[in-house]
Scaffold this active site. Structure first.
Site, PDB file in Angstrom:
ATOM      1  N   GLU A  96      34.369  80.733  31.321  1.00  0.00           N
ATOM      2  CA  GLU A  96      35.051  81.264  30.151  1.00  0.00           C
ATOM      3  C   GLU A  96      34.281  80.774  28.932  1.00  0.00           C
ATOM      4  O   GLU A  96      34.192  79.566  28.690  1.00  0.00           O
ATOM      5  CB  GLU A  96      36.505  80.808  30.041  1.00  0.00           C
ATOM      6  CG  GLU A  96      37.183  81.479  28.840  1.00  0.00           C
ATOM      7  CD  GLU A  96      38.502  80.842  28.417  1.00  0.00           C
ATOM      8  OE1 GLU A  96      39.079  81.340  27.430  1.00  0.00           O
ATOM      9  OE2 GLU A  96      38.938  79.861  29.039  1.00  0.00           O
TER      10      GLU A  96
ATOM     11  N   ASP B 259      26.760  74.598  23.121  1.00  0.00           N
ATOM     12  CA  ASP B 259      26.582  75.908  22.508  1.00  0.00           C
ATOM     13  C   ASP B 259      26.337  76.935  23.603  1.00  0.00           C
ATOM     14  O   ASP B 259      25.587  76.676  24.556  1.00  0.00           O
ATOM     15  CB  ASP B 259      25.381  75.860  21.548  1.00  0.00           C
ATOM     16  CG  ASP B 259      25.305  77.087  20.661  1.00  0.00           C
ATOM     17  OD1 ASP B 259      25.187  78.200  21.201  1.00  0.00           O
ATOM     18  OD2 ASP B 259      25.336  76.931  19.433  1.00  0.00           O
TER      19      ASP B 259
ATOM     20  N   ASP C 217      35.079  85.428  17.956  1.00  0.00           N
ATOM     21  CA  ASP C 217      34.824  85.958  16.617  1.00  0.00           C
ATOM     22  C   ASP C 217      34.061  87.267  16.787  1.00  0.00           C
ATOM     23  O   ASP C 217      33.016  87.293  17.446  1.00  0.00           O
ATOM     24  CB  ASP C 217      33.979  84.954  15.834  1.00  0.00           C
ATOM     25  CG  ASP C 217      33.773  85.358  14.376  1.00  0.00           C
ATOM     26  OD1 ASP C 217      33.768  86.566  14.078  1.00  0.00           O
ATOM     27  OD2 ASP C 217      33.595  84.453  13.549  1.00  0.00           O
TER      28      ASP C 217
ATOM     29  N   LYS D 142      29.418  91.143  10.837  1.00  0.00           N
ATOM     30  CA  LYS D 142      28.227  91.259  10.000  1.00  0.00           C
ATOM     31  C   LYS D 142      26.928  90.938  10.740  1.00  0.00           C
ATOM     32  O   LYS D 142      25.853  91.310  10.275  1.00  0.00           O
ATOM     33  CB  LYS D 142      28.356  90.327   8.794  1.00  0.00           C
ATOM     34  CG  LYS D 142      29.471  90.698   7.833  1.00  0.00           C
ATOM     35  CD  LYS D 142      29.496  89.747   6.645  1.00  0.00           C
ATOM     36  CE  LYS D 142      30.597  90.113   5.661  1.00  0.00           C
ATOM     37  NZ  LYS D 142      30.629  89.170   4.497  1.00  0.00           N
TER      38      LYS D 142
ATOM     39  N   THR E 214      46.346  83.112  25.527  1.00  0.00           N
ATOM     40  CA  THR E 214      45.789  81.992  24.783  1.00  0.00           C
ATOM     41  C   THR E 214      46.569  81.800  23.481  1.00  0.00           C
ATOM     42  O   THR E 214      47.351  82.656  23.059  1.00  0.00           O
ATOM     43  CB  THR E 214      44.309  82.219  24.437  1.00  0.00           C
ATOM     44  OG1 THR E 214      44.212  83.245  23.445  1.00  0.00           O
ATOM     45  CG2 THR E 214      43.516  82.631  25.660  1.00  0.00           C
ATOM     46  N   TYR E 215      46.307  80.693  22.845  1.00  0.00           N
ATOM     47  CA  TYR E 215      46.929  80.373  21.554  1.00  0.00           C
ATOM     48  C   TYR E 215      46.677  81.480  20.530  1.00  0.00           C
ATOM     49  O   TYR E 215      47.593  81.953  19.864  1.00  0.00           O
ATOM     50  CB  TYR E 215      46.364  79.045  21.060  1.00  0.00           C
ATOM     51  CG  TYR E 215      46.634  78.749  19.610  1.00  0.00           C
ATOM     52  CD1 TYR E 215      47.910  78.427  19.164  1.00  0.00           C
ATOM     53  CD2 TYR E 215      45.594  78.782  18.676  1.00  0.00           C
ATOM     54  CE1 TYR E 215      48.148  78.146  17.836  1.00  0.00           C
ATOM     55  CE2 TYR E 215      45.828  78.497  17.344  1.00  0.00           C
ATOM     56  CZ  TYR E 215      47.102  78.186  16.926  1.00  0.00           C
ATOM     57  OH  TYR E 215      47.330  77.912  15.611  1.00  0.00           O
ATOM     58  N   TYR E 216      45.420  81.919  20.424  1.00  0.00           N
ATOM     59  CA  TYR E 216      45.087  82.924  19.423  1.00  0.00           C
ATOM     60  C   TYR E 216      45.628  84.299  19.799  1.00  0.00           C
ATOM     61  O   TYR E 216      46.038  85.064  18.939  1.00  0.00           O
ATOM     62  CB  TYR E 216      43.567  82.969  19.211  1.00  0.00           C
ATOM     63  CG  TYR E 216      43.061  81.670  18.679  1.00  0.00           C
ATOM     64  CD1 TYR E 216      43.389  81.248  17.383  1.00  0.00           C
ATOM     65  CD2 TYR E 216      42.304  80.814  19.464  1.00  0.00           C
ATOM     66  CE1 TYR E 216      42.973  80.025  16.903  1.00  0.00           C
ATOM     67  CE2 TYR E 216      41.877  79.587  18.982  1.00  0.00           C
ATOM     68  CZ  TYR E 216      42.217  79.199  17.701  1.00  0.00           C
ATOM     69  OH  TYR E 216      41.807  77.986  17.224  1.00  0.00           O
TER      70      TYR E 216
END
Length: 261
Positions: free
Chosen positions: A51, A103, A125, A129, A199-201
């Site tokens: 994940e 990362d 995210d 852009k 999930t939380y988000y």
């Protein structure tokens, strides 16, 4: 740094399935489990699923609880976040879970070619852009190929219409096989216990009346990839910045309160 974060970092250092490798150490010694996750850590030959951007680790732990015969590794750069999932996995003595603080672009430093069977990307995210930073861009597809088997399944779960549209266009342009494509997950797959891990988000978006998109597709090792050149309407909403949200329990009988980002 707050005392709470320091406490979490200290606890993380004492959990034997959480790996935090500084770049200097990685460059000097390499990662000892690269190519040996099956033999030296999980001690089985079952599939390893990642994940990416696991955040608090709810999805990693939820998937592992639902599929005890599969190995899961949650990856995020922010260690204080994944403390939540790591603590749950430790509390429940889960043997098919690991967490890696690094990362995402360093995946080839930690995994050998062919070592990964599947990838979940949950609520990243959308990087509206910067195409090169999108976790479903062709640039990242090439990165995933460096650690993937011959054919790998990529699962995107997102609130973002922008990222969902972009990923569909990328997969369609490159004729990648599509397993699932839904713009409203809880209307089309409401009975699926795996997809219903929240999930939380994700709970933030659901509480705001937004739909959850799910797009799963296959990635082979040979198809030349072309980046789509299209205009996509950008998302206009924003995340909650403060407050607490009561989350569904990861395990029966447990109530888990999540902190804001």
């Amino acid at each position: 740094m707050g005392k709470n974060k320091l406490k979490k970092f200290k606890e993380m250092e004492e959990i034997d399935f959480v790996f935090q490798y500084p770049w200097a150490k990685l460059q000097q010694d390499g990662f000892p489990l690269k190519g040996r996750w099956h033999e030296d850590f999980f001690h089985n030959d079952r599939p390893i699923i990642l994940e990416l951007g696991c955040g608090k680790g709810e999805y990693t732990v939820g998937l592992a609880a639902a599929n005890p015969d599969v190995n899961y590794i949650g990856i995020d750069i922010k260690g204080a976040r994944m403390w939540t999932g790591a603590s749950q996995a430790k509390k429940n003595n889960m043997k098919n879970v690991a967490f890696l603080r690094t990362d995402i672009e360093l995946l080839p430093e930690f995994f050998a070619p062919g070592e990964i069977s599947e990838i979940w990307i949950t609520f990243p995210d959308p990087q509206m852009k910067k195409t090169r930073k999108r976790l479903t861009s062709t640039r990242f597809m090439e990165l995933y190929r460096k650690v993937a088997g011959e054919n790998i399944r990529i699962n995107l779960k997102s609130d973002s219409p922008f990222l969902y549209t972009y990923t569909r266009e990328m997969a369609g342009l490159n004729r990648l096989h599509v397993f699932v494509d839904t713009a409203d997950l809880y209307s089309t797959h409401a009975g699926d216990p795996i997809l219903n891990i929240r999930t939380y988000y994700e709970q933030q978006w659901l509480d705001r009346g937004l739909t959850i998109k799910y797009f799963a597709f296959g990635l082979d090792q040979t198809t030349p990839l072309v980046e789509p050149d299209i205009e996509i309407e950008r998302d206009t909403y924003r995340s909650f910045s403060r407050g607490q949200i009561q989350m569904p329990a990861l395990f029966a009988g447990e109530s888990i309160e999540k902190e804001p980002k």
